[in-house]
Design an enzyme around this catalytic site. Structure first.
Site, short mmCIF file in Angstrom:
data_model
loop_
_atom_site.label_atom_id
_atom_site.label_comp_id
_atom_site.label_asym_id
_atom_site.label_seq_id
_atom_site.Cartn_x
_atom_site.Cartn_y
_atom_site.Cartn_z
N ARG A 93 -11.25 3.24 -2.65
CA ARG A 93 -11.73 2.04 -3.35
C ARG A 93 -12.28 2.40 -4.70
NH1 ARG A 93 -13.61 -1.60 1.40
NH2 ARG A 93 -11.55 -2.50 1.57
N GLN A 113 -7.17 -0.29 -7.41
CA GLN A 113 -7.29 -1.66 -6.90
C GLN A 113 -5.93 -2.36 -6.76
OE1 GLN A 113 -10.34 -3.34 -9.40
NE2 GLN A 113 -11.68 -3.70 -7.67
N ASP A 140 -4.14 -1.50 -3.46
CA ASP A 140 -4.97 -1.59 -2.26
C ASP A 140 -4.41 -2.63 -1.28
OD1 ASP A 140 -6.94 -1.95 -0.39
OD2 ASP A 140 -8.57 -2.07 -1.83
N SER A 154 -6.93 -4.80 0.84
CA SER A 154 -7.51 -5.95 0.14
C SER A 154 -6.50 -7.09 0.01
CB SER A 154 -7.99 -5.55 -1.25
OG SER A 154 -9.13 -4.74 -1.16
N TYR A 185 -17.76 0.39 2.26
CA TYR A 185 -17.60 0.13 3.69
C TYR A 185 -18.94 0.14 4.43
CZ TYR A 185 -12.57 0.88 3.27
OH TYR A 185 -11.26 0.79 2.95
#
Ligand code: NAD
Length: 373
Positions: free
Chosen positions: A121, A126, A129, A132, A229
């Site tokens: 992360r 991003q 990902d 996500s 997390y």
């Protein structure tokens, strides 16, 4: 470089790792792209659309033959990869904590397994990902499915025949899926509250117009948590959380649970006794069911009923929006390959930070620190 994409075979999996858009972009990198016939059918991508994008469409064994890269949503069994190049890179969701045997099969076969679900992360990753992109859609779909199962309306309605009260929605776990669930329920006109163990989510809940419900007397996780997390909470916190939930949940019509802890079973957040305190006709959607579930009595891929409350436990919620989920997933995978593409070698050359995080196997061995740990 030949890049192969197979049809997904897991039950309920409707996504595909390639779209015509990403196929064109991969071709622009200089790759030759091949896809198994029918791979896009369940995601609204007919074979003709792949062909129109210059993709070779054929049977599985022909598609993988000579491939240096294989892209998939869920990592295929090794026996489906016969004929790929030595040491071929396979980028997919491996779910390595639950699928250790599959990971060791990849090692034995000498393949380079790249777990898209272990993408770190960090800002530059991003766009790669997949957790996500898929969680965002799942959060939306969970609310839509719960609303559809619920025998009442979400918004307050003032009619000539009287007033309908707004539904009360409680979102447990405010990560990517939870934030989208809050936003979706708000858009549908519900009164929304939400909880998390990470204190950073309080502001996010407020900014979406929902009410934060937090354990106040025992410290949770300050800020974002390591890598964004959560960790497993201690006994004292769990007791305080259970008490808080017990008083709050009885007044809720819809509960959406999304709480996950990487590498651990999902935390149990809703007990049978708490379900019994809810009004008949209420609906719970357990988005964590594939990791063991947040809700007692939730069963994978079933809608169960306890004390008049329906519990939805679809294990692959993103696949229920297969067209959008595939489009985003395919872009994540393309962004990953493109970020590391070495024009001279005609293949991706991963750097240490991301490569070491996502690579599970190489050269016949399991090489991932997290996986070995
Ligand atoms: P996740 O799927 O691992 O977990 C979902 C949520 O459940 C998390 O918010 C977690 O804190 C919560 N949770 C865990 N145990 C709980 C418990 N006992 N009770 C209540 N809630 C509990 O998390 P996620 O959705 O993947 O994202 C977590 C965070 O990471 C988010 O804040 C997100 O914005 C951030 N993130 C950052 C990046 C990046 O910077 N590249 C990418 C993705 C996500």
């Amino acid at each position: 470089m030949r890049i192969a994409v197979l049809k997904e075979t897991s039950p309920g999996e409707r996504r595909v790792a390639l779209t015509p858009e990403t196929a064109r972009k991969l071709a622009n990198l200089g790759a030759q792209v091949a896809v198994e016939a029918g791979a896009g059918d369940t995601a609204a991508v007919p074979d003709e659309d792949y062909r129109a994008a210059g993709v070779e469409v054929g049977p599985a064994d022909q598609v993988v033959r000579g491939a240096g890269i294989v892209l998939a949503v869920q990592a295929p069994a090794v026996d489906r990869l016969k004929g790929v190049e030595n040491g071929a890179l396979v980028a997919a969701i491996f779910d390595p904590y639950q699928q250790a045997a599959l990971v060791s099969d990849y090692a034995v076969a000498g393949l380079e397994a790249v777990a898209m679900d272990l993408m770190p992360r960090i800002t530059r990753a991003q766009s790669m990902d997949v957790l996500s992109s898929q969680a965002n859609l799942a959060g939306y779909k969970a609310v839509i499915a719960a609303a559809d199962t619920f025998g009442r309306a979400f918004p307050m309605m003032m009619t000539a025949a009287g007033t309908i009260q707004a539904a009360r929605v409680f979102v447990m776990g405010v990560g990517v899926a939870g934030l989208q669930a809050i936003a979706t329920a708000r858009r549908l006109g519900a009164q929304v509250s939400a909880t998390d163990v990470r204190s950073a989510t309080r502001e996010q809940i407020l900014s979406l117009g929902a009410k934060p419900v937090f354990v106040e007397n025992v410290a949770g996780i300050e800020g974002e948590g390591v890598g964004g997390y959560a960790a497993e909470m201690g006994e004292e916190y769990r007791r305080a959380q259970a008490q808080l939930v017990s008083t709050h949940i009885a007044k809720q019509d819809i509960v959406i649970t999304t709480a996950l802890i990487p590498g651990r079973p999902a935390p149990r957040l809703v007990t049978d006794a708490q379900i019994a305190s809810m009004k008949p006709g209420s609906v719970i959607y357990d988005l964590a069911v594939a990791q063991g579930g947040n809700v007692e009595g939730a069963r994978a891929d079933e809608v169960t009923e306890r004390h008049g409350v329906k519990i939805i436990g679809y294990s692959n919620t993103a696949a229920r929006l297969a067209a959008d989920a595939s489009a985003l997933y395919a872009r994540n995978v393309y962004n990953f390959l493109a970020a590391f593409w070495d024009k001279e070698q005609g293949r991706p050359v991963l750097d240490e930070e991301i490569g070491d995080a996502v690579r599970l196997t190489r050269g016949g061995a399991v090489v991932n620190g997290r996986e070995r740990g």
